[in-house]
Motif scaffolding. Structure first.
Motif, mmCIF file in Angstrom:
data_model
loop_
_atom_site.group_PDB
_atom_site.id
_atom_site.type_symbol
_atom_site.label_atom_id
_atom_site.label_comp_id
_atom_site.label_asym_id
_atom_site.label_seq_id
_atom_site.Cartn_x
_atom_site.Cartn_y
_atom_site.Cartn_z
ATOM 1 N N TYR A 95 0.730 -1.288 0.042
ATOM 2 C CA TYR A 95 -0.003 -0.038 -0.190
ATOM 3 C C TYR A 95 0.862 1.354 -0.103
ATOM 4 C CZ TYR A 95 0.854 -0.573 4.866
ATOM 5 O OH TYR A 95 1.622 -0.906 6.233
ATOM 6 N N TYR A 96 0.185 2.273 -0.365
ATOM 7 C CA TYR A 96 0.977 3.611 -0.329
ATOM 8 C C TYR A 96 0.630 4.400 0.970
ATOM 9 C CZ TYR A 96 2.111 3.906 -5.342
ATOM 10 O OH TYR A 96 2.429 3.599 -6.495
ATOM 11 N N ILE A 97 1.514 4.943 1.549
ATOM 12 C CA ILE A 97 1.515 6.005 2.805
ATOM 13 C C ILE A 97 1.377 7.278 2.426
ATOM 14 C CG2 ILE A 97 2.333 6.171 5.236
ATOM 15 C CD1 ILE A 97 3.963 3.509 4.645
ATOM 16 N N TYR A 98 0.405 8.075 2.768
ATOM 17 C CA TYR A 98 0.221 9.452 2.391
ATOM 18 C C TYR A 98 0.625 10.320 3.465
ATOM 19 C CZ TYR A 98 -2.163 7.295 -1.510
ATOM 20 O OH TYR A 98 -2.622 6.897 -2.503
ATOM 21 N N LYS A 99 0.939 11.757 3.327
ATOM 22 C CA LYS A 99 1.164 12.643 4.292
ATOM 23 C C LYS A 99 0.003 12.739 5.427
ATOM 24 C CE LYS A 99 -0.528 16.956 2.111
ATOM 25 N NZ LYS A 99 0.027 18.093 1.486
ATOM 26 N N ASN A 100 0.567 13.186 6.577
ATOM 27 C CA ASN A 100 -0.401 13.026 7.786
ATOM 28 C C ASN A 100 -0.754 11.756 8.238
ATOM 29 O OD1 ASN A 100 -1.971 14.510 9.544
ATOM 30 N ND2 ASN A 100 -3.887 14.438 8.196
ATOM 31 N N HIS A 101 -0.044 10.893 8.007
ATOM 32 C CA HIS A 101 -0.227 9.574 8.541
ATOM 33 C C HIS A 101 1.207 8.646 9.170
ATOM 34 C CE1 HIS A 101 -4.443 8.658 7.330
ATOM 35 N NE2 HIS A 101 -4.244 9.318 6.134
ATOM 36 N N MET A 102 0.920 7.994 9.843
ATOM 37 C CA MET A 102 2.164 7.215 10.742
ATOM 38 C C MET A 102 2.602 6.371 9.817
ATOM 39 S SD MET A 102 1.750 5.330 14.403
ATOM 40 C CE MET A 102 0.798 3.931 13.873
ATOM 41 N N LEU A 103 4.025 6.274 9.869
ATOM 42 C CA LEU A 103 4.554 5.362 9.037
ATOM 43 C C LEU A 103 5.210 4.053 9.900
ATOM 44 C CD1 LEU A 103 7.354 7.600 7.089
ATOM 45 C CD2 LEU A 103 6.048 6.141 6.063
ATOM 46 N N SER A 104 5.274 4.262 10.973
ATOM 47 C CA SER A 104 5.488 3.016 11.919
ATOM 48 C C SER A 104 4.665 2.230 12.107
ATOM 49 C CB SER A 104 5.848 3.500 13.246
ATOM 50 O OG SER A 104 6.877 4.415 13.371
ATOM 51 N N GLU A 105 4.746 0.686 12.223
ATOM 52 C CA GLU A 105 3.736 -0.371 12.364
ATOM 53 C C GLU A 105 3.781 -0.726 13.835
ATOM 54 O OE1 GLU A 105 4.311 -1.714 7.789
ATOM 55 O OE2 GLU A 105 5.862 -2.328 9.459
ATOM 56 N N ILE A 106 2.675 -0.589 14.564
ATOM 57 C CA ILE A 106 2.551 -1.097 15.905
ATOM 58 C C ILE A 106 1.799 -2.349 16.076
ATOM 59 C CG2 ILE A 106 1.733 -0.274 18.241
ATOM 60 C CD1 ILE A 106 3.455 1.766 16.977
ATOM 61 N N SER A 107 2.660 -3.158 16.643
ATOM 62 C CA SER A 107 2.291 -4.678 16.760
ATOM 63 C C SER A 107 2.043 -5.179 18.136
ATOM 64 C CB SER A 107 3.124 -5.669 16.284
ATOM 65 O OG SER A 107 4.605 -5.534 16.714
ATOM 66 N N SER A 108 2.675 -4.102 19.291
ATOM 67 C CA SER A 108 2.736 -4.607 20.741
ATOM 68 C C SER A 108 3.090 -3.187 21.168
ATOM 69 C CB SER A 108 3.556 -5.591 21.057
ATOM 70 O OG SER A 108 3.829 -5.577 22.613
ATOM 71 N N LEU A 109 2.518 -3.045 22.475
ATOM 72 C CA LEU A 109 2.833 -1.782 23.253
ATOM 73 C C LEU A 109 3.565 -2.100 24.461
ATOM 74 C CD1 LEU A 109 -0.547 0.104 23.417
ATOM 75 C CD2 LEU A 109 1.307 0.668 21.803
ATOM 76 N N GLN A 110 3.981 -3.362 24.506
ATOM 77 C CA GLN A 110 4.881 -3.960 25.472
ATOM 78 C C GLN A 110 6.474 -3.744 25.185
ATOM 79 O OE1 GLN A 110 3.261 -4.887 28.261
ATOM 80 N NE2 GLN A 110 1.343 -4.620 26.899
ATOM 81 N N ASP A 111 6.689 -3.582 23.932
ATOM 82 C CA ASP A 111 8.065 -3.654 23.788
ATOM 83 C C ASP A 111 8.639 -1.993 23.521
ATOM 84 O OD1 ASP A 111 8.246 -6.418 23.308
ATOM 85 O OD2 ASP A 111 7.575 -6.061 21.116
ATOM 86 N N GLU A 112 9.871 -2.004 23.934
ATOM 87 C CA GLU A 112 10.653 -0.670 23.771
ATOM 88 C C GLU A 112 10.988 -0.142 22.340
ATOM 89 O OE1 GLU A 112 11.334 1.352 27.076
ATOM 90 O OE2 GLU A 112 9.574 -0.082 27.367
ATOM 91 N N TYR A 113 10.660 -0.921 21.572
ATOM 92 C CA TYR A 113 11.153 -0.754 20.180
ATOM 93 C C TYR A 113 9.833 -1.142 19.087
ATOM 94 C CZ TYR A 113 11.800 -5.718 20.602
ATOM 95 O OH TYR A 113 11.777 -7.324 20.958
ATOM 96 N N LEU A 114 10.072 -0.890 18.029
ATOM 97 C CA LEU A 114 9.147 -1.074 17.045
ATOM 98 C C LEU A 114 9.547 -1.898 15.912
ATOM 99 C CD1 LEU A 114 7.695 2.616 16.540
ATOM 100 C CD2 LEU A 114 6.434 0.753 17.614
ATOM 101 N N THR A 115 9.021 -3.000 15.434
ATOM 102 C CA THR A 115 9.441 -3.848 14.207
ATOM 103 C C THR A 115 8.533 -3.764 13.088
ATOM 104 O OG1 THR A 115 10.108 -5.454 16.076
ATOM 105 C CG2 THR A 115 9.945 -6.047 13.727
ATOM 106 N N SER A 116 9.342 -3.614 12.078
ATOM 107 C CA SER A 116 8.555 -3.172 10.913
ATOM 108 C C SER A 116 8.154 -4.345 9.961
ATOM 109 C CB SER A 116 9.568 -2.708 9.772
ATOM 110 O OG SER A 116 10.728 -3.411 9.657
ATOM 111 N N TYR A 117 6.808 -4.085 9.277
ATOM 112 C CA TYR A 117 6.145 -5.365 8.767
ATOM 113 C C TYR A 117 6.688 -5.495 7.504
ATOM 114 C CZ TYR A 117 2.272 -7.863 6.622
ATOM 115 O OH TYR A 117 1.724 -8.598 5.840
ATOM 116 N N SER A 118 7.132 -4.453 7.052
ATOM 117 C CA SER A 118 7.414 -4.212 5.578
ATOM 118 C C SER A 118 8.563 -3.359 5.110
ATOM 119 C CB SER A 118 6.314 -3.708 4.604
ATOM 120 O OG SER A 118 5.860 -2.335 5.229
ATOM 121 N N ASN A 119 8.883 -3.405 3.858
ATOM 122 C CA ASN A 119 10.059 -2.679 3.474
ATOM 123 C C ASN A 119 9.414 -1.167 3.109
ATOM 124 O OD1 ASN A 119 12.352 -4.628 3.200
ATOM 125 N ND2 ASN A 119 10.500 -5.420 1.517
ATOM 126 N N ILE A 120 9.958 -0.136 3.436
ATOM 127 C CA ILE A 120 9.513 1.131 3.029
ATOM 128 C C ILE A 120 10.244 1.883 2.349
ATOM 129 C CG2 ILE A 120 8.249 3.444 4.024
ATOM 130 C CD1 ILE A 120 6.928 1.878 6.194
#
Length: 224
Positions: free
Chosen positions: A74-99
């Motif tokens: 999919y495309y990601i447009y301005k005014n939106h989050m690029l990061s992908e959130i899978s858990s709020l427990q971790d101290e880091y974010l893991t990407s689901y895809s290449n961007i």
């Protein structure tokens, strides 16, 4: 057009309900980054301690199959989050895809650990974050429909309905690659939709003339 940090935050709907004190806290843990078109932001499964928002520009998310063929997500447009959130427990974010960036772009980068401590742990911006996660989930639902459920007509109809501007910006060959159909199939579908007065085509640009019928095609309510 590049913006300063304060103006960038003000331009993002995600932060529109922050008070001035909260705004100052956010500015203190944020920075801006500029990227040229075709630059890679990150690979699939990369980990980051930054929460990223697209202030200006355009990016695309994609995966690679075992034969190194690009699978458009999919495309990601301005005014939106690029990061992908899978858990709020971790101290880091893991990407689901290449961007990768499709256009010259500007990002707002926020320290994720401090963002959680100052905002999420105090029940600030939780609803906004949930809405972004839901939006990303909807994009993946659309992906499943596009890749596994829809026929070629439904694929084209959905893209025209949800992403007409991008459809008209891209070359027809690139659109066919995105939808995983042959260019000749795309041409036949467009001609069929035009004959049925669902769309018109003016100097190569598609114009939707009957949106209701267009939506019915990919919702399975009407045959094209």
């Amino acid at each position: 057009m590049s913006l300063g940090i304060r103006d960038s935050i003000h331009s993002l709907e995600f932060f529109s309900n922050l008070c001035e004190d909260e705004m100052e806290q956010l500015i203190a843990i944020s920075s801006l980054k500029n990227y040229n078109a075709e630059c890679l932001l990150h690979y699939e499964k990369s980990q980051s301690n930054k929460l990223l928002f697209l202030v200006n520009g355009l990016a695309k998310a994609y995966k690679m199959d075992k034969h190194d063929n690009e699978i458009f997500l999919y495309y990601i447009y301005k005014n939106h989050m690029l990061s992908e959130i899978s858990s709020l427990q971790d101290e880091y974010l893991t990407s689901y895809s290449n961007i990768t960036f499709v256009e010259d772009s500007q990002l707002l980068s926020i320290d994720y650990v401090q963002f959680k401590e100052k905002f999420l742990d105090n029940s600030i911006l939780c609803l906004e974050l949930a809405n972004e996660v839901i939006r990303q989930s909807k994009l993946l639902q659309d992906l499943v429909n596009r890749e596994f459920i829809f026929d070629s007509v439904s694929k084209v109809a959905m893209m025209l309905s949800s992403n007409l501007e991008m459809f008209n910006r891209l070359k027809r060959y690139d659109v066919s690659l995105m939808l995983h159909i042959q260019p000749s199939t795309l041409s036949r579908v467009l001609s069929r939709l035009k004959r049925k007065a669902v769309i018109d085509i003016d100097h190569g640009k598609v114009i939707i003339t009957d949106r209701k019928s267009l939506v019915k095609i990919y919702e399975g309510l009407e045959n094209a």
